[in-house]
Motif scaffolding. Sequence first.
Motif, PDB file in Angstrom:
ATOM      1  N   LEU A 215      -4.972  -4.150   0.225  1.00 28.38           N
ATOM      2  CA  LEU A 215      -3.597  -4.342  -0.235  1.00 28.38           C
ATOM      3  C   LEU A 215      -3.365  -3.606  -1.554  1.00 28.38           C
ATOM      4  O   LEU A 215      -2.378  -2.893  -1.722  1.00 28.38           O
ATOM      5  CB  LEU A 215      -3.317  -5.835  -0.399  1.00 28.38           C
ATOM      6  N   ARG A 217      -5.047  -1.085  -2.789  1.00 25.90           N
ATOM      7  CA  ARG A 217      -5.077   0.359  -2.559  1.00 25.90           C
ATOM      8  C   ARG A 217      -3.743   0.819  -1.986  1.00 25.90           C
ATOM      9  O   ARG A 217      -3.210   1.862  -2.351  1.00 25.90           O
ATOM     10  CB  ARG A 217      -6.231   0.676  -1.604  1.00 25.90           C
ATOM     11  N   ASN A 218      -3.208  -0.011  -1.072  1.00 24.63           N
ATOM     12  CA  ASN A 218      -1.933   0.350  -0.466  1.00 24.63           C
ATOM     13  C   ASN A 218      -0.794   0.389  -1.482  1.00 24.63           C
ATOM     14  O   ASN A 218       0.107   1.213  -1.379  1.00 24.63           O
ATOM     15  CB  ASN A 218      -1.579  -0.634   0.655  1.00 24.63           C
ATOM     16  N   TYR A 220      -1.005   1.399  -4.528  1.00 24.64           N
ATOM     17  CA  TYR A 220      -1.097   2.707  -5.181  1.00 24.64           C
ATOM     18  C   TYR A 220      -0.638   3.819  -4.242  1.00 24.64           C
ATOM     19  O   TYR A 220       0.028   4.764  -4.661  1.00 24.64           O
ATOM     20  CB  TYR A 220      -2.529   2.973  -5.637  1.00 24.64           C
ATOM     21  N   ALA A 221      -1.013   3.702  -2.974  1.00 25.62           N
ATOM     22  CA  ALA A 221      -0.645   4.746  -2.011  1.00 25.62           C
ATOM     23  C   ALA A 221       0.866   4.814  -1.842  1.00 25.62           C
ATOM     24  O   ALA A 221       1.452   5.895  -1.857  1.00 25.62           O
ATOM     25  CB  ALA A 221      -1.311   4.486  -0.663  1.00 25.62           C
ATOM     26  N   GLY A 224       2.297   6.174  -5.093  1.00 26.61           N
ATOM     27  CA  GLY A 224       1.948   7.559  -5.379  1.00 26.61           C
ATOM     28  C   GLY A 224       2.555   8.528  -4.391  1.00 26.61           C
ATOM     29  O   GLY A 224       2.804   9.675  -4.710  1.00 26.61           O
ATOM     30  N   GLY A 225       2.796   8.103  -3.167  1.00 29.22           N
ATOM     31  CA  GLY A 225       3.376   8.999  -2.173  1.00 29.22           C
ATOM     32  C   GLY A 225       3.769   8.205  -0.946  1.00 29.22           C
ATOM     33  O   GLY A 225       2.995   8.055  -0.017  1.00 29.22           O
ATOM     34  N   GLU A 227       5.947   8.814   1.436  1.00 30.68           N
ATOM     35  CA  GLU A 227       5.994   9.633   2.643  1.00 30.68           C
ATOM     36  C   GLU A 227       4.604   9.755   3.248  1.00 30.68           C
ATOM     37  O   GLU A 227       4.405   9.611   4.446  1.00 30.68           O
ATOM     38  CB  GLU A 227       6.478  11.042   2.281  1.00 30.68           C
ATOM     39  N   LEU A 228       3.659  10.056   2.354  1.00 34.74           N
ATOM     40  CA  LEU A 228       2.305  10.282   2.808  1.00 34.74           C
ATOM     41  C   LEU A 228       1.692   9.014   3.359  1.00 34.74           C
ATOM     42  O   LEU A 228       1.028   9.028   4.393  1.00 34.74           O
ATOM     43  CB  LEU A 228       1.456  10.785   1.655  1.00 34.74           C
ATOM     44  N   ALA A 229       1.923   7.910   2.667  1.00 33.11           N
ATOM     45  CA  ALA A 229       1.376   6.646   3.134  1.00 33.11           C
ATOM     46  C   ALA A 229       1.892   6.384   4.547  1.00 33.11           C
ATOM     47  O   ALA A 229       1.144   5.987   5.435  1.00 33.11           O
ATOM     48  CB  ALA A 229       1.791   5.529   2.186  1.00 33.11           C
ATOM     49  N   HIS A 230       3.168   6.662   4.732  1.00 35.19           N
ATOM     50  CA  HIS A 230       3.780   6.487   6.042  1.00 35.19           C
ATOM     51  C   HIS A 230       3.123   7.423   7.056  1.00 35.19           C
ATOM     52  O   HIS A 230       2.782   7.032   8.168  1.00 35.19           O
ATOM     53  CB  HIS A 230       5.280   6.776   5.923  1.00 35.19           C
ATOM     54  N   ALA A 231       2.928   8.671   6.656  1.00 36.19           N
ATOM     55  CA  ALA A 231       2.346   9.670   7.555  1.00 36.19           C
ATOM     56  C   ALA A 231       0.860   9.431   7.785  1.00 36.19           C
ATOM     57  O   ALA A 231       0.251  10.100   8.593  1.00 36.19           O
ATOM     58  CB  ALA A 231       2.576  11.078   7.013  1.00 36.19           C
ATOM     59  N   SER A 232       0.265   8.511   7.048  1.00 35.86           N
ATOM     60  CA  SER A 232      -1.126   8.164   7.304  1.00 35.86           C
ATOM     61  C   SER A 232      -1.202   6.908   8.152  1.00 35.86           C
ATOM     62  O   SER A 232      -2.259   6.315   8.306  1.00 35.86           O
ATOM     63  CB  SER A 232      -1.871   7.925   5.993  1.00 35.86           C
ATOM     64  N   LEU A 234       0.312   4.006   7.540  1.00 36.58           N
ATOM     65  CA  LEU A 234       0.445   2.749   6.806  1.00 36.58           C
ATOM     66  C   LEU A 234       1.788   2.111   7.135  1.00 36.58           C
ATOM     67  O   LEU A 234       2.791   2.809   7.202  1.00 36.58           O
ATOM     68  CB  LEU A 234       0.417   3.057   5.309  1.00 36.58           C
TER      69      LEU A 234
END
Lengths: 347, 501
Positions: A215, A217-218, A220-221, A224-225, A227-232, A234
Amino acid sequence: MTDSTMMLPSVSRLLSRERLVRWAPILVLGLLVLFFPFFEWLMDFLEGKGHAYLFDSRFFSIRNAARIGIAASPGLMVAVGVTFIILMGSIDLSMEGTVSVCAVLFAFVFLAWGATLASWAWLAVPLALVVGAAMGFVNGLVHIWLKIPSFMASLAMGFVGTGLALILTGGDRIRIEDELFRSLLTERIFNFPVMVYVAFFFLLVAWFIQSRTTLGRNFYAVGGGEELAHASGLNVERVRLMGFTLAGVFFAVGALLAVGRIGIAETATGNNFLFISITTVVVGGTALWGGIGGVWNTLVGVLIVNVINNGMIVIGLPAFFQDGVLGILVILAVALSVNRRSTSFVK
Amino acid sequence: MYGLRKVEKYFPGVHALRRVDFHVNRGEIVGLVGENGAGKSTLMKVIYGAYQPDAGGIFIDDKEVRFQNPRQAMENGIGMVFQEQSLIPNLTVMENIFLGYERQFVNFGVINWNAFAEAAKKQLAKVKLDIDPATITSELSFAQRQLVDLAKVLTIEDRIEGDLVILLDEPTSVLAREEVELLFGLVRGLTKRASFIFVSHRIDEVLDLSDRIYVMKDGAIVDVVNHDEVNVDSIQHKMVGREIDTEYYREQKQKPYNASEVLLSFDNVSLGTRYKDISFELHPGEVLCLVGTEGSGREAILRTVFGLEAPDSGTVTIKNEQVWHFTAEGGVWRGVGYVPRERKIEGIVGGMNVYENMTLSQMQNFSRAGTLLESNEKAFAREWIERLGIKTPSENKDCGGLSGGNQQKVVLAKWRSGGSDIILLDHPTRGLDIGAKEDVYEMIREMCDAGVGILLVADTLEEAIGLSHTILVIKDGEFQKRFDGTPGSKPSLYDLLHHMI
């Protein structure tokens, strides 16, 4: 053109800047701790009563440190809660309402079920945490489902909470006189009252969540980004929702400590937490746009704010001065953390 | 009357313009064509003053000029109609037309709205657009906005005496056929007053409109042809003509794929206006490349496979199971990995370190009851840093500080290590230097050997041809042709280009 040749100089410049931003809060705290005793010493010296700089200082004493600890503990909990939200790049302004509701409900249930921690009334403590979590959860739902910006959703929910607390109490104050509960304040271990240790314990819990759980880590993700978290893969909305819920729990802990400190639960228990908690998070160096900072920054921020408040009283400055100084401090802290070269417009 | 002489432009590591000679005569329409990355946009930026040339000069009527910024260029009669329209949607049409030049309508701090509207009407008449200048811009259709943008640029006419040069950057890319005709008619009509530079990747349109055509490749002008002596084939050859090195793309390592198994299949899938009736199959060990121009629907197909966009019709099947719910979470769970084009936005989280980025999509493998097992994460990251030769001082290094190539490796490591066996690569080598590109090619071959299916949108056509087992050409969202890319019988650049534009 993300060529390494072009990246290098700007990165090294950024690093030194980052280092400055990272250490500035603790530096400020250190300077403040040395400044107030110096001011005391100077005043005494001018009156011809010179004393040993740090040893005879009224500010720089265990007794005063305990006082700062007591004043800071409830605010620290609330600020830690909102730290998670700010790490995600959102903001939560509902703390005043949540704290009031948690405090008042806790007091009602506590008195109704036996009025002492030694009875079933202790269940009021976990209940308060659940209420805090529920309020945070609703707050998050409003933000996510209705797609209302978090500052607006939470501000509105905060007013709802304050109103609810007022309906519940009808404007009355509820006294909690249980010796065992009040030992949060009255019982001291190594000069510091129990509530300071409780706050520290929950700070460690928050640190664990921040650094050792998915949680955390998420958070921060997402900050921090997103879009990226979504594209990973998450589930960003779920992370958001859990963040607001978690913040609600910490607001509830703050509410319990606030009640423990003065022995009274009322609608006004939540007052001032909004400004103080946001201030401390920002002054501590957590970036308002998310991804940078954490609960230790918030601890430093809380200490800075409380040292200033306390120090100004010790050296005899009027109270209305304090808010002004804090306001300026916030502007300085944010100004320091914004990289103006890479940001062209701010809304 | 307007010309560039021997203009050079350098960026770190790139020689973007090489001795470019370019001129526009009075009343002329000049076309400019070239592949992506050929230097068209750099050249345009030099022309309208956003970049300054590093060598050579800009001449207007044989007098050398130097523009520090686009405003100065504008004051010398050079205007630009951007591909991404430069209108502010919540302002009225007239406010947009005179943005930055409102002072002429202001008396003692008060705007004379009547005069303002009158002047705007006059500008709109130039582009034959009959709308109320007080309309909010966002209420207009795209084509209408394009014309308003042109009207805005034409206001230069009233402000300066001399000649005008107007750049049109891909003005037709989202217009319907009849709107294009309308625009072209208008441009032809305006040549009495202004010269035009027309940039487009649709060669037929450039041929149709232009008096003279410049062909660019690798930052240099490789040919100039007059309208009457145009030959489409020769232009296309000149746009792309270069030697292909089979070694470079690791063609000797390209092995046949396993055709008996299907990882992913599209059956007549459509998504709004993005793409229509797309069907294909992806097999283990196959590199399938989607080829088309910008906006042809390639990216949308990748995003559908990953689950970021849900199609309107058709069936998507991943590993023999039809996909009903399109979410990124589901995509990851099905073993799909996505390497997006914008590394900085969707590839890595700057501020998070190398190991945190690598495990971002697979944290459940490194946690117990929500608690992270950090030492496992770090050991795992070290292993992959070694395997892929990622140049980083340690796994604790902030990813934002790595070079582009190493960031890309971190992203690839994230998906490969997570066991993804369908990898979507969107421009995986964009902005990388040659060495880093070769590393990526090497990794693509390795992944194929491991039975991974790769859906690729390549940065250049050579890359597409060099890497692929199968190539699908897509134009305006519609399937055009399928090419077999077995070494020895690979299609030529020209074959592809022919179907793309």
